[in-house]
Design a protein around this motif. Structure first.
Motif, mmCIF file in Angstrom:
data_model
loop_
_atom_site.group_PDB
_atom_site.id
_atom_site.type_symbol
_atom_site.label_atom_id
_atom_site.label_comp_id
_atom_site.label_asym_id
_atom_site.label_seq_id
_atom_site.Cartn_x
_atom_site.Cartn_y
_atom_site.Cartn_z
ATOM 1 N N LYS A 1 20.286 -8.122 35.756
ATOM 2 C CA LYS A 1 18.937 -8.087 35.392
ATOM 3 C C LYS A 1 18.025 -9.258 35.840
ATOM 4 N N TRP B 1 21.522 -3.586 43.168
ATOM 5 C CA TRP B 1 20.563 -4.339 44.172
ATOM 6 C C TRP B 1 20.720 -4.214 45.557
ATOM 7 N N GLY C 1 23.992 -5.358 39.960
ATOM 8 C CA GLY C 1 23.125 -4.948 39.114
ATOM 9 C C GLY C 1 22.836 -5.767 37.988
ATOM 10 N N LEU D 1 15.893 -3.728 43.258
ATOM 11 C CA LEU D 1 16.813 -3.042 42.220
ATOM 12 C C LEU D 1 16.478 -1.564 42.569
ATOM 13 N N GLU E 1 22.684 1.866 38.988
ATOM 14 C CA GLU E 1 21.670 1.041 39.383
ATOM 15 C C GLU E 1 22.591 -0.173 40.209
ATOM 16 N N GLU F 1 24.891 -5.850 48.076
ATOM 17 C CA GLU F 1 24.609 -5.606 46.784
ATOM 18 C C GLU F 1 24.695 -6.486 45.778
#
Length: 240
Positions: free
Chosen positions: A7, A44, A5, A15, A42, A2
């Motif tokens: 952008k 990744w 998060g 995502l 949220e 992960e």
């Protein structure tokens, strides 16, 4: 893996949007109970399990993780067993998931890249993809062979990643191929709603998710939990 998060786009990652879901199952093993509501921010996630090539790319620069130098307190003696040398994965294995990896090795790999292991709740949210059935795929177990390498179709061998169909989130081999380490210590689920749970504070065993090429279909269910010592290295355990 992960990645916090951010952008910006991350190659090879997806995502996952924030979500609330019912974690666990009343139809599985006692360790999958009780079903409880979980909210997750949220995050990744890698589309695929980490391959031998990806692992080699890191150990070439990060000598700490090499077969000959990774501290013995972080593994059981079989670390990278199929590699013939520090920089020599088994021939033909470059695009297959790296195995004989301890939880500690998986965590150090993630940290080196500025990432982290998924929490158990994140893994289950990403895998389920809004599906409350036993598997994240339409048609359930009857169509599992189209999405997963497991006992029925693997020929007893590990396979190159992403050869099967992805789940609705565009993630591959969540069911089958290799078990995947997640961050959490193993423990009994709380019987209450929780937000971004990380598992117990302390424990003896870490969590594995997803089932493997050696397992029958029931071990590939989205809610199936297995535990193992964080030092353990096995032929059917890797991570993403």
């Amino acid at each position: 893996i992960e990645d916090g998060g951010k952008k910006t786009e991350h190659p090879g990652m997806v995502l996952i949007k924030p979500g609330s879901f019912k974690m666990g199952s009343d139809k599985g093993l006692p360790s999958e109970r009780p079903v409880h509501q979980v909210e997750v921010n949220e995050f990744w996630i890698d589309k695929c399990e980490v391959t031998n090539y990806q692992f080699l790319h890191v150990v070439a620069k990060y000598t700490f993780l090499r077969k000959s130098t990774f501290p013995s307190k972080y593994h059981d003696g079989d670390y990278l067993l199929t590699w013939t040398d520090d920089l020599k994965p088994e021939i033909g294995s470059y695009l297959k998931p790296v195995v004989y990896i301890s939880w500690y090795a998986a965590r150090h790999f993630c940290n080196y890249l500025g990432k982290r292991l998924l929490s158990e709740a994140e893994w289950e949210l990403a895998t389920r993809a809004g599906n409350e059935n036993a598997y994240s795929i339409d048609g359930g177990v009857d169509y599992l062979s189209e999405y997963a390498w497991f006992q029925k179709n693997s020929g007893g061998k590990i396979h190159i990643t992403a050869q099967k169909l992805g789940n609705p989130n565009g993630l591959f081999d969540l069911h089958g191929n290799v078990w995947e380490w997640v961050y959490d210590w193993f423990g009994v689920y709380p019987n209450l709603k929780s937000s971004n749970p990380q598992g117990p504070e302390i424990g003896k065993y870490r969590i594995l998710r997803g089932g493997s090429f050696l397992d029958s279909a029931k071990y590939l269910r989205s809610t199936m939990r297995r535990d193992s010592l964080p030092t353990s290295t096995l032929p059917n355990v890797g991570f993403r």
